[in-house]
Design a protein around this motif. Structure first.
Motif, PDB file in Angstrom:
ATOM      1  N   ARG A  82       0.849  -1.189   0.000  1.00  0.00           N
ATOM      2  CA  ARG A  82       0.000   0.000   0.000  1.00  0.00           C
ATOM      3  C   ARG A  82       0.885   1.240   0.000  1.00  0.00           C
ATOM      4  N   ILE A  83       0.435   2.253  -0.692  1.00  0.00           N
ATOM      5  CA  ILE A  83       1.161   3.520  -0.707  1.00  0.00           C
ATOM      6  C   ILE A  83       0.182   4.649  -0.406  1.00  0.00           C
ATOM      7  N   ASN A  84       0.717   5.711   0.159  1.00  0.00           N
ATOM      8  CA  ASN A  84      -0.085   6.908   0.406  1.00  0.00           C
ATOM      9  C   ASN A  84      -0.111   7.760  -0.852  1.00  0.00           C
ATOM     10  N   VAL A  85      -1.297   8.245  -1.202  1.00  0.00           N
ATOM     11  CA  VAL A  85      -1.461   9.075  -2.396  1.00  0.00           C
ATOM     12  C   VAL A  85      -2.439  10.202  -2.070  1.00  0.00           C
ATOM     13  N   GLU A  86      -2.563  11.121  -2.980  1.00  0.00           N
ATOM     14  CA  GLU A  86      -3.604  12.154  -2.936  1.00  0.00           C
ATOM     15  C   GLU A  86      -4.233  12.163  -4.321  1.00  0.00           C
ATOM     16  N   LEU A  87      -5.112  11.190  -4.557  1.00  0.00           N
ATOM     17  CA  LEU A  87      -5.661  10.967  -5.889  1.00  0.00           C
ATOM     18  C   LEU A  87      -7.145  11.355  -5.926  1.00  0.00           C
ATOM     19  N   PRO A  88      -7.476  12.476  -6.580  1.00  0.00           N
ATOM     20  CA  PRO A  88      -8.888  12.882  -6.663  1.00  0.00           C
ATOM     21  C   PRO A  88      -9.683  11.920  -7.535  1.00  0.00           C
ATOM     22  N   VAL A  89     -10.871  11.553  -7.076  1.00  0.00           N
ATOM     23  CA  VAL A  89     -11.744  10.658  -7.825  1.00  0.00           C
ATOM     24  C   VAL A  89     -13.179  11.150  -7.687  1.00  0.00           C
TER      25      VAL A  89
ATOM     26  N   TYR B 230     -19.987  12.399  -6.866  1.00  0.00           N
ATOM     27  CA  TYR B 230     -19.493  13.275  -5.805  1.00  0.00           C
ATOM     28  C   TYR B 230     -17.963  13.183  -5.731  1.00  0.00           C
ATOM     29  N   LYS B 231     -17.367  14.242  -5.233  1.00  0.00           N
ATOM     30  CA  LYS B 231     -15.918  14.285  -5.112  1.00  0.00           C
ATOM     31  C   LYS B 231     -15.436  13.429  -3.939  1.00  0.00           C
ATOM     32  N   ALA B 232     -14.289  12.799  -4.130  1.00  0.00           N
ATOM     33  CA  ALA B 232     -13.645  12.023  -3.072  1.00  0.00           C
ATOM     34  C   ALA B 232     -12.149  12.022  -3.354  1.00  0.00           C
ATOM     35  N   THR B 233     -11.378  11.544  -2.387  1.00  0.00           N
ATOM     36  CA  THR B 233      -9.924  11.467  -2.547  1.00  0.00           C
ATOM     37  C   THR B 233      -9.435  10.114  -2.063  1.00  0.00           C
ATOM     38  N   ILE B 234      -8.686   9.423  -2.905  1.00  0.00           N
ATOM     39  CA  ILE B 234      -8.007   8.197  -2.476  1.00  0.00           C
ATOM     40  C   ILE B 234      -6.725   8.613  -1.768  1.00  0.00           C
ATOM     41  N   VAL B 235      -6.586   8.202  -0.515  1.00  0.00           N
ATOM     42  CA  VAL B 235      -5.392   8.581   0.254  1.00  0.00           C
ATOM     43  C   VAL B 235      -4.482   7.387   0.521  1.00  0.00           C
TER      44      VAL B 235
ATOM     45  N   ASN C  62     -19.350   3.107  -6.543  1.00  0.00           N
ATOM     46  CA  ASN C  62     -18.747   3.223  -7.876  1.00  0.00           C
ATOM     47  C   ASN C  62     -17.704   4.335  -7.849  1.00  0.00           C
ATOM     48  N   ILE C  63     -16.525   4.061  -8.416  1.00  0.00           N
ATOM     49  CA  ILE C  63     -15.404   5.002  -8.368  1.00  0.00           C
ATOM     50  C   ILE C  63     -14.914   5.284  -9.786  1.00  0.00           C
ATOM     51  N   ARG C  64     -14.820   6.565 -10.132  1.00  0.00           N
ATOM     52  CA  ARG C  64     -14.243   6.953 -11.421  1.00  0.00           C
ATOM     53  C   ARG C  64     -12.905   7.643 -11.161  1.00  0.00           C
ATOM     54  N   ILE C  65     -11.841   7.097 -11.745  1.00  0.00           N
ATOM     55  CA  ILE C  65     -10.502   7.668 -11.595  1.00  0.00           C
ATOM     56  C   ILE C  65     -10.138   8.358 -12.901  1.00  0.00           C
ATOM     57  N   ASN C  66     -10.203   9.666 -12.917  1.00  0.00           N
ATOM     58  CA  ASN C  66      -9.948  10.412 -14.152  1.00  0.00           C
ATOM     59  C   ASN C  66      -8.473  10.494 -14.510  1.00  0.00           C
ATOM     60  N   GLU C  67      -7.606  10.088 -13.580  1.00  0.00           N
ATOM     61  CA  GLU C  67      -6.168  10.145 -13.835  1.00  0.00           C
ATOM     62  C   GLU C  67      -5.669   8.969 -14.667  1.00  0.00           C
ATOM     63  N   ILE C  68      -6.529   7.971 -14.924  1.00  0.00           N
ATOM     64  CA  ILE C  68      -6.117   6.844 -15.751  1.00  0.00           C
ATOM     65  C   ILE C  68      -6.884   6.870 -17.062  1.00  0.00           C
ATOM     66  N   ASP C  69      -6.381   6.134 -18.052  1.00  0.00           N
ATOM     67  CA  ASP C  69      -6.953   6.200 -19.395  1.00  0.00           C
ATOM     68  C   ASP C  69      -8.373   5.639 -19.454  1.00  0.00           C
ATOM     69  N   ASN C  70      -8.583   4.491 -18.819  1.00  0.00           N
ATOM     70  CA  ASN C  70      -9.901   3.860 -18.825  1.00  0.00           C
ATOM     71  C   ASN C  70     -10.716   4.417 -17.659  1.00  0.00           C
ATOM     72  N   LYS C  71     -11.654   5.273 -17.983  1.00  0.00           N
ATOM     73  CA  LYS C  71     -12.411   5.986 -16.950  1.00  0.00           C
ATOM     74  C   LYS C  71     -13.744   5.320 -16.619  1.00  0.00           C
ATOM     75  N   LEU C  72     -13.904   4.076 -17.038  1.00  0.00           N
ATOM     76  CA  LEU C  72     -15.110   3.353 -16.661  1.00  0.00           C
ATOM     77  C   LEU C  72     -15.179   3.222 -15.140  1.00  0.00           C
ATOM     78  N   PRO C  73     -16.371   3.329 -14.554  1.00  0.00           N
ATOM     79  CA  PRO C  73     -16.487   3.210 -13.097  1.00  0.00           C
ATOM     80  C   PRO C  73     -15.986   1.861 -12.590  1.00  0.00           C
ATOM     81  N   ILE C  74     -15.300   1.903 -11.475  1.00  0.00           N
ATOM     82  CA  ILE C  74     -14.809   0.704 -10.807  1.00  0.00           C
ATOM     83  C   ILE C  74     -15.742   0.420  -9.627  1.00  0.00           C
ATOM     84  N   CYS C  75     -16.268  -0.776  -9.571  1.00  0.00           N
ATOM     85  CA  CYS C  75     -17.146  -1.148  -8.457  1.00  0.00           C
ATOM     86  C   CYS C  75     -16.283  -1.611  -7.288  1.00  0.00           C
ATOM     87  N   GLY C  76     -16.564  -1.052  -6.108  1.00  0.00           N
ATOM     88  CA  GLY C  76     -15.820  -1.435  -4.914  1.00  0.00           C
ATOM     89  C   GLY C  76     -16.761  -1.803  -3.779  1.00  0.00           C
ATOM     90  N   GLY C  77     -16.331  -2.740  -2.944  1.00  0.00           N
ATOM     91  CA  GLY C  77     -17.096  -3.115  -1.766  1.00  0.00           C
ATOM     92  C   GLY C  77     -16.599  -2.355  -0.549  1.00  0.00           C
TER      93      GLY C  77
END
Length: 221
Positions: free
Chosen positions: A114-121, A135-140, A162-177
């Protein structure tokens, strides 16, 4: 000497009685759930090697909740069953199920850095798969298996997100539990997320662009 590993299986059934022979034959430690909320709680808080679903019971559940079950089961080896006169009949091959569960258990033993990040999603509630209201969120905190996010949105009524990461090429929503949550602090909620449905290219880019560089940076300190 029996060298087979004990496998943890999560079952959603009406009764454990029809599965007694399957339990002893396959060397599996089965956690039986008859209530839906109990099943969701167990599925999101433990790393089971596989799942056993009694199909009649599953199909009687409203579609909204049934879709959640299938989402949670999608990342696990699955045994589908039917029950008649207190006997279980297996839709899938029990031996193949055992083999798949064994491989899954070995994979779970691997280390996930695991790494610490400041990734807006962007995130949305579990039923908003197309993220019509996001809605806005941040992966830390990030790993290959999941992340920890902070957001001003209360997701306590959700099992999934559902999570959309705009920093990666494939912006399809990622389902998370949602596996766990923290007490709100400074107006922000914290949620530990396990990726349930992440595409291979999304996982690869997160690994190549963020996780590996972050680990290398830590090793140089």
């Amino acid at each position: 000497m029996n060298t087979k590993m004990k496998l943890s299986i999560l079952a959603f059934t009406d009764s454990r009685k029809p599965y007694q022979n399957f339990h002893s034959h396959s060397q599996m430690d089965i956690k039986f759930c008859t209530e839906l909320e109990h099943f969701f709680s167990e599925a999101l808080s433990n790393d089971f090697s596989g799942m056993l679903l009694e199909m009649k019971k599953v199909m009687e559940i409203p579609s909204r909740e049934r879709n959640k079950i299938f989402t949670l089961a999608a990342t696990k080896p699955l045994m589908r069953t039917r029950v008649s006169k207190n006997s279980a009949y297996y839709v899938d091959d029990p031996d193949q199920f055992y083999t798949d569960c064994t491989l899954k258990t070995k994979a779970q033993l691997r280390r996930h850095d695991r790494i610490n990040v400041e990734l807006p999603v962007m995130i949305s509630h579990e039923d908003d798969h197309v993220m019509a209201e996001e809605y806005k969120a941040t992966i830390v905190n990030l790993s290959e298996k999941g992340c920890f996010i902070k957001t001003a949105i209360d997701l306590s009524g959700n099992h999934l997100v559902n999570i959309r990461i705009n920093e990666i090429d494939n912006k399809l929503p990622i389902c998370g539990g949602i596996r766990w949550s923290t007490t709100p602090k400074n107006g922000l909620y914290g949620y530990g997320i396990q990726f349930m449905d992440i595409k291979p290219d999304q996982s690869a880019q997160l690994l190549d662009d963020l996780i590996r560089p972050g680990i290398e940076k830590l090793l140089k300190v």
